[in-house]
Design a protein around this motif. Structure first.
Motif, PDB file in Angstrom:
ATOM      1  N   THR A  63       0.852  -1.196   0.000  1.00 13.41           N
ATOM      2  CA  THR A  63       0.000   0.000   0.000  1.00 13.41           C
ATOM      3  C   THR A  63       0.882   1.238   0.000  1.00 13.41           C
ATOM      4  N   LEU A  64       0.637   2.115  -0.956  1.00 12.44           N
ATOM      5  CA  LEU A  64       1.378   3.368  -1.097  1.00 12.44           C
ATOM      6  C   LEU A  64       0.458   4.530  -0.769  1.00 12.44           C
ATOM      7  N   LEU A  65       0.868   5.369   0.167  1.00 10.26           N
ATOM      8  CA  LEU A  65       0.135   6.589   0.519  1.00 10.26           C
ATOM      9  C   LEU A  65       0.840   7.771  -0.138  1.00 10.26           C
ATOM     10  N   VAL A  66       0.122   8.529  -0.959  1.00  8.74           N
ATOM     11  CA  VAL A  66       0.690   9.661  -1.685  1.00  8.74           C
ATOM     12  C   VAL A  66       0.005  10.943  -1.244  1.00  8.74           C
ATOM     13  N   HIS A  67       0.783  11.869  -0.695  1.00  4.37           N
ATOM     14  CA  HIS A  67       0.251  13.187  -0.355  1.00  4.37           C
ATOM     15  C   HIS A  67       0.378  14.123  -1.559  1.00  4.37           C
ATOM     16  N   ALA A  68      -0.510  15.133  -1.605  1.00  2.45           N
ATOM     17  CA  ALA A  68      -0.563  16.060  -2.751  1.00  2.45           C
ATOM     18  C   ALA A  68      -0.623  15.274  -4.053  1.00  2.45           C
ATOM     19  N   ALA A  69      -1.518  14.299  -4.073  1.00  5.13           N
ATOM     20  CA  ALA A  69      -1.545  13.318  -5.159  1.00  5.13           C
ATOM     21  C   ALA A  69      -2.017  13.876  -6.492  1.00  5.13           C
ATOM     22  N   GLY A  88       4.837  19.014   7.405  1.00  5.16           N
ATOM     23  CA  GLY A  88       3.832  19.514   8.346  1.00  5.16           C
ATOM     24  C   GLY A  88       2.917  18.417   8.851  1.00  5.16           C
ATOM     25  N   GLU A  89       1.602  18.693   8.841  1.00  5.05           N
ATOM     26  CA  GLU A  89       0.627  17.744   9.359  1.00  5.05           C
ATOM     27  C   GLU A  89       0.550  16.474   8.522  1.00  5.05           C
ATOM     28  N   ALA A  90       0.892  16.572   7.228  1.00  9.62           N
ATOM     29  CA  ALA A  90       0.889  15.379   6.387  1.00  9.62           C
ATOM     30  C   ALA A  90       1.905  14.366   6.904  1.00  9.62           C
ATOM     31  N   TYR A  91       3.090  14.855   7.259  1.00 10.97           N
ATOM     32  CA  TYR A  91       4.111  13.953   7.789  1.00 10.97           C
ATOM     33  C   TYR A  91       3.678  13.394   9.147  1.00 10.97           C
ATOM     34  N   THR A  92       3.207  14.267  10.026  1.00 12.92           N
ATOM     35  CA  THR A  92       2.806  13.831  11.368  1.00 12.92           C
ATOM     36  C   THR A  92       1.728  12.757  11.293  1.00 12.92           C
ATOM     37  N   GLY A  93       0.733  12.979  10.447  1.00  8.52           N
ATOM     38  CA  GLY A  93      -0.321  11.983  10.288  1.00  8.52           C
ATOM     39  C   GLY A  93       0.201  10.682   9.709  1.00  8.52           C
ATOM     40  N   SER A  94       1.164  10.785   8.825  1.00 10.31           N
ATOM     41  CA  SER A  94       1.726   9.579   8.197  1.00 10.31           C
ATOM     42  C   SER A  94       2.388   8.675   9.226  1.00 10.31           C
ATOM     43  N   THR A  95       3.037   9.266  10.220  1.00  9.26           N
ATOM     44  CA  THR A  95       3.677   8.443  11.252  1.00  9.26           C
ATOM     45  C   THR A  95       2.654   7.660  12.061  1.00  9.26           C
ATOM     46  N   ARG A  96       1.408   8.122  12.037  1.00  9.60           N
ATOM     47  CA  ARG A  96       0.357   7.437  12.802  1.00  9.60           C
ATOM     48  C   ARG A  96      -0.297   6.314  12.005  1.00  9.60           C
ATOM     49  N   CYS A  97      -0.031   6.270  10.699  1.00  4.08           N
ATOM     50  CA  CYS A  97      -0.672   5.216   9.900  1.00  4.08           C
ATOM     51  C   CYS A  97       0.324   4.483   9.012  1.00  4.08           C
ATOM     52  N   VAL A  98       1.614   4.538   9.360  1.00  2.00           N
ATOM     53  CA  VAL A  98       2.612   3.792   8.612  1.00  2.00           C
ATOM     54  C   VAL A  98       2.681   2.376   9.177  1.00  2.00           C
ATOM     55  N   ALA A  99       2.914   1.420   8.308  1.00  2.00           N
ATOM     56  CA  ALA A  99       2.904   0.010   8.694  1.00  2.00           C
ATOM     57  C   ALA A  99       4.194  -0.394   9.410  1.00  2.00           C
ATOM     58  N   PHE A 100       4.172  -1.545  10.029  1.00  5.01           N
ATOM     59  CA  PHE A 100       5.375  -2.173  10.562  1.00  5.01           C
ATOM     60  C   PHE A 100       6.371  -2.357   9.412  1.00  5.01           C
ATOM     61  N   GLU A 101       7.597  -1.908   9.616  1.00 10.09           N
ATOM     62  CA  GLU A 101       8.633  -1.902   8.586  1.00 10.09           C
ATOM     63  C   GLU A 101       8.241  -1.051   7.375  1.00 10.09           C
ATOM     64  N   GLY A 102       7.386  -0.049   7.614  1.00  8.77           N
ATOM     65  CA  GLY A 102       7.030   0.886   6.554  1.00  8.77           C
ATOM     66  C   GLY A 102       8.146   1.880   6.301  1.00  8.77           C
ATOM     67  N   VAL A 120       5.108   5.696   2.255  1.00  8.92           N
ATOM     68  CA  VAL A 120       4.490   7.022   2.238  1.00  8.92           C
ATOM     69  C   VAL A 120       5.351   7.936   1.382  1.00  8.92           C
ATOM     70  N   PHE A 121       4.716   8.597   0.428  1.00 10.22           N
ATOM     71  CA  PHE A 121       5.379   9.572  -0.448  1.00 10.22           C
ATOM     72  C   PHE A 121       4.917  10.945   0.005  1.00 10.22           C
ATOM     73  N   ASP A 122       5.848  11.720   0.607  1.00 10.93           N
ATOM     74  CA  ASP A 122       5.443  12.974   1.240  1.00 10.93           C
ATOM     75  C   ASP A 122       6.221  14.178   0.705  1.00 10.93           C
ATOM     76  N   PRO A 123       5.617  14.941  -0.218  1.00  8.43           N
ATOM     77  CA  PRO A 123       6.217  16.193  -0.654  1.00  8.43           C
ATOM     78  C   PRO A 123       5.663  17.406   0.089  1.00  8.43           C
ATOM     79  N   VAL A 124       4.928  17.174   1.174  1.00  9.00           N
ATOM     80  CA  VAL A 124       4.174  18.238   1.848  1.00  9.00           C
ATOM     81  C   VAL A 124       4.790  18.627   3.181  1.00  9.00           C
TER      82      VAL A 124
END
Length: 327
Positions: free
Chosen positions: A140-146, A220-234, A214-218
């Motif tokens: 599963t790939l999460l892309v911010h500012a997709a 701020g809050e995008a990064y913070t939220g990503s840490t809360r929903c990243v998988a084990f060994e993500g 997680v692909f994060d070009p944003v």
């Protein structure tokens, strides 16, 4: 020649000036003079005009970091190439310079505007997903500012790699664009209530596992939220800080959850491993020929409207890439 110039730093709409009699750049050793057929507007263009980018050309300069052009003279005259112009002679002009060793053939399957938009965004997404994060099919790939220039590239390349893509966007129009790109799930962060909560959406979509990459070009809050929903060994790939806020990650959190934080500065590969850049271009060209990759160009505008286009990107109001067409 006609060229946009920056004589003082500030907001693009305020400080960019269209000059009718700018001197045509003269190629030095190893450089090519190209007639600009199309220039893709990038967020770094806005940062450069503001004086906030890591590259700061001396004033006055012509912005525009990505183009598709036709070699104007010499043995390679007529060749259609893409690449990054040699600053301070950027792409928002009738002519620019390319480093011959870092110029690439424009894919025949793409028109000038699409070819101009292939280089930075798709190379960045390619290196982020394949070189840094080692994305695998089925993940599963999460892309911010997709729906942005680089984010839309990540959605396309994620799908091409066989990943399930969750796209986070800002607004209904951008949500529509992300769906058209093939995202499996689209989250509009501007929606009210649970509908705009990408953390909850990722957890539900993955059955509680979280996003593998997680692909994060944003930032701020995008990064913070990503840490809360990243998988084990993500793996979280930090690509940029379009939100204007650079996170200060709690490394104990990465330890406890067992995820990896990866940085990506694509431009360094041009210095440290240029053969990898060329190999990525070859792979992207093949995907373009197959119809799997096609840069999202939301608008094509004449040279006279370049300043307004850069301001749109600076304000975060654009979708995909805006292309400034040559004359």
């Amino acid at each position: 020649m006609r060229a946009w110039q920056v004589t003082e730093l500030g907001e693009p709409a305020a400080v960019l000036r269209l000059t009718e009699d700018a001197a045509r750049p003269v190629p030095g050793p190893g450089q090519l003079l190209v007639k600009v057929r199309a220039a893709a507007v990038n967020f770094p263009d806005a940062l450069m005009v503001r004086g906030h980018y890591q590259v700061r050309p001396p004033l006055p300069f012509t912005p525009g970091v990505e183009l598709c052009g036709e070699v104007a003279d010499g043995a390679r005259r007529g060749e259609r190439l893409i690449g990054n112009p040699v600053l301070p002679h950027g792409a928002f002009a009738e002519y620019a310079l390319l480093d011959a060793a870092a110029a690439f053939p424009a894919p025949e399957s793409l028109d000038d505007a699409e070819a101009a938009a292939l280089h930075i965004g798709h190379q960045t997404a390619w290196f982020a997903l394949h070189r840094r994060a080692r994305l695998r099919a089925g993940e599963t790939l999460l892309v911010h500012a997709a729906a942005g220039g680089v984010g839309s590239a990540a959605v396309q390349l994620g799908r091409a790699a066989g990943a399930r893509v969750v796209a986070v966007v800002g607004g209904p129009a951008k949500a529509e664009a992300a769906r058209a790109l093939g995202a499996d799930l689209v989250v509009d962060r501007t929606a009210d209530g649970p509908a705009g909560d990408f953390v909850a959406a990722v957890k539900e979509f993955t059955g509680g596992r979280g996003a593998d990459v997680v692909f994060d070009p944003v930032g701020g809050e995008a990064y913070t939220g990503s840490t809360r929903c990243v998988a084990f060994e993500g793996r979280i790939v930090v690509v940029g800080f379009a939100a204007g806020q650079i996170p200060a990650p709690a490394l104990n959190h990465a330890l406890v959850k067992n995820y990896t934080i990866l940085g990506l500065h694509w431009g360094l590969y041009n210095t440290h491993d240029p053969r990898a850049v060329r190999a990525a271009h070859d792979a992207l060209t093949e995907l373009a020929e197959q119809g799997v990759v096609r840069p999202l160009v939301s608008a094509r505008v004449p040279l006279a409207e370049a300043a307004a286009a850069v301001q749109l990107v600076a304000d975060g109001r654009s979708t995909g890439r805006i292309a400034v067409l040559g004359e």
